[in-house]
Motif scaffolding. Structure first.
Motif, PDB file in Angstrom:
ATOM      1  N   SER A   1     -14.930  -0.411   7.918  1.00  0.00           N
ATOM      2  CA  SER A   1     -13.880   0.595   8.071  1.00  0.00           C
ATOM      3  C   SER A   1     -12.647   0.120   7.324  1.00  0.00           C
ATOM      4  O   SER A   1     -12.449  -1.078   7.134  1.00  0.00           O
ATOM      5  CB  SER A   1     -13.550   0.831   9.547  1.00  0.00           C
ATOM      6  OG  SER A   1     -12.993  -0.327  10.128  1.00  0.00           O
ATOM      7  N   GLY A   2     -11.853   1.078   6.885  1.00  0.00           N
ATOM      8  CA  GLY A   2     -10.637   0.684   6.196  1.00  0.00           C
ATOM      9  C   GLY A   2      -9.856   1.861   5.665  1.00  0.00           C
ATOM     10  O   GLY A   2     -10.275   3.011   5.768  1.00  0.00           O
ATOM     11  N   MET A   3      -8.709   1.534   5.072  1.00  0.00           N
ATOM     12  CA  MET A   3      -7.822   2.535   4.482  1.00  0.00           C
ATOM     13  C   MET A   3      -7.516   2.139   3.044  1.00  0.00           C
ATOM     14  O   MET A   3      -7.691   0.985   2.658  1.00  0.00           O
ATOM     15  CB  MET A   3      -6.522   2.617   5.285  1.00  0.00           C
ATOM     16  CG  MET A   3      -6.719   3.126   6.696  1.00  0.00           C
ATOM     17  SD  MET A   3      -5.178   3.354   7.589  1.00  0.00           S
ATOM     18  CE  MET A   3      -4.799   1.674   8.042  1.00  0.00           C
ATOM     19  N   GLY A   4      -7.062   3.101   2.265  1.00  0.00           N
ATOM     20  CA  GLY A   4      -6.655   2.840   0.890  1.00  0.00           C
ATOM     21  C   GLY A   4      -7.796   2.340   0.032  1.00  0.00           C
ATOM     22  O   GLY A   4      -8.864   2.942  -0.030  1.00  0.00           O
ATOM     23  N   GLY A   5      -7.585   1.196  -0.609  1.00  0.00           N
ATOM     24  CA  GLY A   5      -8.594   0.619  -1.496  1.00  0.00           C
ATOM     25  C   GLY A   5      -9.889   0.299  -0.777  1.00  0.00           C
ATOM     26  O   GLY A   5     -10.983   0.478  -1.324  1.00  0.00           O
ATOM     27  N   ALA A   6      -9.791  -0.170   0.459  1.00  0.00           N
ATOM     28  CA  ALA A   6     -10.997  -0.474   1.232  1.00  0.00           C
ATOM     29  C   ALA A   6     -11.800   0.799   1.482  1.00  0.00           C
ATOM     30  O   ALA A   6     -13.033   0.796   1.399  1.00  0.00           O
ATOM     31  CB  ALA A   6     -10.632  -1.141   2.552  1.00  0.00           C
TER      32      ALA A   6
ATOM     33  N   MET B   1       0.852  -1.174   0.000  1.00  0.00           N
ATOM     34  CA  MET B   1       0.000   0.000   0.000  1.00  0.00           C
ATOM     35  C   MET B   1       0.899   1.239   0.000  1.00  0.00           C
ATOM     36  O   MET B   1       1.800   1.358   0.808  1.00  0.00           O
ATOM     37  CB  MET B   1      -0.899  -0.030   1.246  1.00  0.00           C
ATOM     38  CG  MET B   1      -1.836   1.133   1.351  1.00  0.00           C
ATOM     39  SD  MET B   1      -2.881   1.109   2.843  1.00  0.00           S
ATOM     40  CE  MET B   1      -3.719  -0.437   2.715  1.00  0.00           C
ATOM     41  N   SER B   2       0.634   2.165  -0.909  1.00  0.00           N
ATOM     42  CA  SER B   2       1.446   3.375  -1.012  1.00  0.00           C
ATOM     43  C   SER B   2       1.108   4.355   0.107  1.00  0.00           C
ATOM     44  O   SER B   2       0.080   4.234   0.768  1.00  0.00           O
ATOM     45  CB  SER B   2       1.213   4.049  -2.365  1.00  0.00           C
ATOM     46  OG  SER B   2      -0.055   4.663  -2.388  1.00  0.00           O
ATOM     47  N   GLN B   3       1.981   5.345   0.291  1.00  0.00           N
ATOM     48  CA  GLN B   3       1.723   6.388   1.291  1.00  0.00           C
ATOM     49  C   GLN B   3       0.414   7.105   0.984  1.00  0.00           C
ATOM     50  O   GLN B   3      -0.348   7.430   1.876  1.00  0.00           O
ATOM     51  CB  GLN B   3       2.869   7.398   1.325  1.00  0.00           C
ATOM     52  CG  GLN B   3       4.075   6.921   2.085  1.00  0.00           C
ATOM     53  CD  GLN B   3       3.767   6.724   3.552  1.00  0.00           C
ATOM     54  OE1 GLN B   3       3.464   5.618   3.980  1.00  0.00           O
ATOM     55  NE2 GLN B   3       3.836   7.775   4.326  1.00  0.00           N
ATOM     56  N   PHE B   4       0.145   7.378  -0.300  1.00  0.00           N
ATOM     57  CA  PHE B   4      -1.084   8.064  -0.697  1.00  0.00           C
ATOM     58  C   PHE B   4      -2.309   7.250  -0.298  1.00  0.00           C
ATOM     59  O   PHE B   4      -3.265   7.779   0.244  1.00  0.00           O
ATOM     60  CB  PHE B   4      -1.094   8.332  -2.201  1.00  0.00           C
ATOM     61  CG  PHE B   4      -2.365   8.981  -2.667  1.00  0.00           C
ATOM     62  CD1 PHE B   4      -2.625  10.313  -2.384  1.00  0.00           C
ATOM     63  CD2 PHE B   4      -3.308   8.257  -3.368  1.00  0.00           C
ATOM     64  CE1 PHE B   4      -3.805  10.910  -2.798  1.00  0.00           C
ATOM     65  CE2 PHE B   4      -4.489   8.846  -3.788  1.00  0.00           C
ATOM     66  CZ  PHE B   4      -4.732  10.182  -3.502  1.00  0.00           C
TER      67      PHE B   4
ATOM     68  N   LYS C   1      -2.559   5.087   2.069  1.00  0.00           N
ATOM     69  CA  LYS C   1      -2.704   5.061   3.521  1.00  0.00           C
ATOM     70  C   LYS C   1      -3.431   6.301   4.028  1.00  0.00           C
ATOM     71  O   LYS C   1      -4.043   6.273   5.078  1.00  0.00           O
ATOM     72  CB  LYS C   1      -1.341   4.947   4.192  1.00  0.00           C
ATOM     73  CG  LYS C   1      -0.710   3.590   4.047  1.00  0.00           C
ATOM     74  CD  LYS C   1       0.624   3.546   4.745  1.00  0.00           C
ATOM     75  CE  LYS C   1       1.295   2.212   4.530  1.00  0.00           C
ATOM     76  NZ  LYS C   1       2.616   2.159   5.144  1.00  0.00           N
ATOM     77  N   LEU C   2      -3.343   7.400   3.279  1.00  0.00           N
ATOM     78  CA  LEU C   2      -3.990   8.633   3.701  1.00  0.00           C
ATOM     79  C   LEU C   2      -5.504   8.585   3.527  1.00  0.00           C
ATOM     80  O   LEU C   2      -6.224   9.340   4.165  1.00  0.00           O
ATOM     81  CB  LEU C   2      -3.424   9.823   2.923  1.00  0.00           C
ATOM     82  CG  LEU C   2      -1.956  10.131   3.168  1.00  0.00           C
ATOM     83  CD1 LEU C   2      -1.503  11.265   2.254  1.00  0.00           C
ATOM     84  CD2 LEU C   2      -1.701  10.484   4.619  1.00  0.00           C
ATOM     85  N   GLN C   3      -5.986   7.715   2.662  1.00  0.00           N
ATOM     86  CA  GLN C   3      -7.421   7.615   2.424  1.00  0.00           C
ATOM     87  C   GLN C   3      -8.035   6.671   3.455  1.00  0.00           C
ATOM     88  O   GLN C   3      -7.648   5.515   3.556  1.00  0.00           O
ATOM     89  CB  GLN C   3      -7.685   7.117   1.011  1.00  0.00           C
ATOM     90  CG  GLN C   3      -7.166   8.069  -0.033  1.00  0.00           C
ATOM     91  CD  GLN C   3      -7.317   7.514  -1.427  1.00  0.00           C
ATOM     92  OE1 GLN C   3      -7.219   6.323  -1.643  1.00  0.00           O
ATOM     93  NE2 GLN C   3      -7.562   8.393  -2.368  1.00  0.00           N
ATOM     94  N   LYS C   4      -8.995   7.205   4.210  1.00  0.00           N
ATOM     95  CA  LYS C   4      -9.621   6.426   5.274  1.00  0.00           C
ATOM     96  C   LYS C   4     -11.124   6.607   5.206  1.00  0.00           C
ATOM     97  O   LYS C   4     -11.607   7.669   4.826  1.00  0.00           O
ATOM     98  CB  LYS C   4      -9.121   6.901   6.634  1.00  0.00           C
ATOM     99  CG  LYS C   4      -7.630   6.849   6.797  1.00  0.00           C
ATOM    100  CD  LYS C   4      -7.211   7.677   7.997  1.00  0.00           C
ATOM    101  CE  LYS C   4      -5.752   7.977   7.963  1.00  0.00           C
ATOM    102  NZ  LYS C   4      -5.410   9.105   7.124  1.00  0.00           N
ATOM    103  N   ALA C   5     -11.862   5.577   5.604  1.00  0.00           N
ATOM    104  CA  ALA C   5     -13.323   5.688   5.610  1.00  0.00           C
ATOM    105  C   ALA C   5     -13.910   4.706   6.614  1.00  0.00           C
ATOM    106  O   ALA C   5     -13.297   3.693   6.951  1.00  0.00           O
ATOM    107  CB  ALA C   5     -13.891   5.403   4.220  1.00  0.00           C
ATOM    108  N   ALA C   6     -15.108   5.045   7.053  1.00  0.00           N
ATOM    109  CA  ALA C   6     -15.863   4.154   7.931  1.00  0.00           C
ATOM    110  C   ALA C   6     -17.337   4.340   7.635  1.00  0.00           C
ATOM    111  O   ALA C   6     -17.772   5.426   7.254  1.00  0.00           O
ATOM    112  CB  ALA C   6     -15.574   4.462   9.398  1.00  0.00           C
ATOM    113  N   ALA C   7     -18.087   3.278   7.791  1.00  0.00           N
ATOM    114  CA  ALA C   7     -19.539   3.328   7.625  1.00  0.00           C
ATOM    115  C   ALA C   7     -20.166   2.999   8.974  1.00  0.00           C
ATOM    116  O   ALA C   7     -19.729   2.073   9.662  1.00  0.00           O
ATOM    117  CB  ALA C   7     -19.990   2.317   6.571  1.00  0.00           C
TER     118      ALA C   7
END
Length: 107
Positions: A28-33, A1-4, A6-12
């Motif tokens: 919940s997850g980071m990156g592609g998730a 997983m790239s640094q970019f 890792k910066l993307q985060k989300a939760a439902a």
């Protein structure tokens, strides 16, 4: 997983008022998730609120876990926002259409 990524985060979150408990993290997850969580929400007409600090905290929580009391106020503010309510400094509540949120989370 790239640094970019890792910066993307989300939760439902899901709230069941019949349970009497706090909202529960359903994904919940980071990156592609994170991109997948947001994509599914948008595809299904679920409102998406962008707040990097809150997403950072929620994305670290496992699915099925209730949000902690320390986050209640932040989550209530988001629900109030999406339901179109406005509470002024005197505590008066009015209903108004929600403002369109900008991509960076600012109004």
């Amino acid at each position: 997983m790239s640094q970019f990524e890792k910066l993307q985060k989300a939760a439902a979150l899901k709230y069941d008022d019949s349970s009497g408990g706090a909202p529960v993290v359903v994904a919940s997850g980071m990156g592609g998730a994170a991109r997948e969580i947001v994509g599914i929400a948008e595809k299904n007409g679920v409102p998406v609120f962008r707040d990097d600090s809150l997403a950072t905290l929620l994305s670290r929580m496992d699915a099925g876990v209730q949000i902690p009391p320390e986050l209640y106020r932040a989550i209530v503010d988001i629900y109030v926002y999406f339901l179109g309510f406005h509470v002024d400094s005197s505590g008066n509540v009015t209903r108004e259409p929600p403002k369109k949120q900008k991509e960076d989370g600012a109004e």
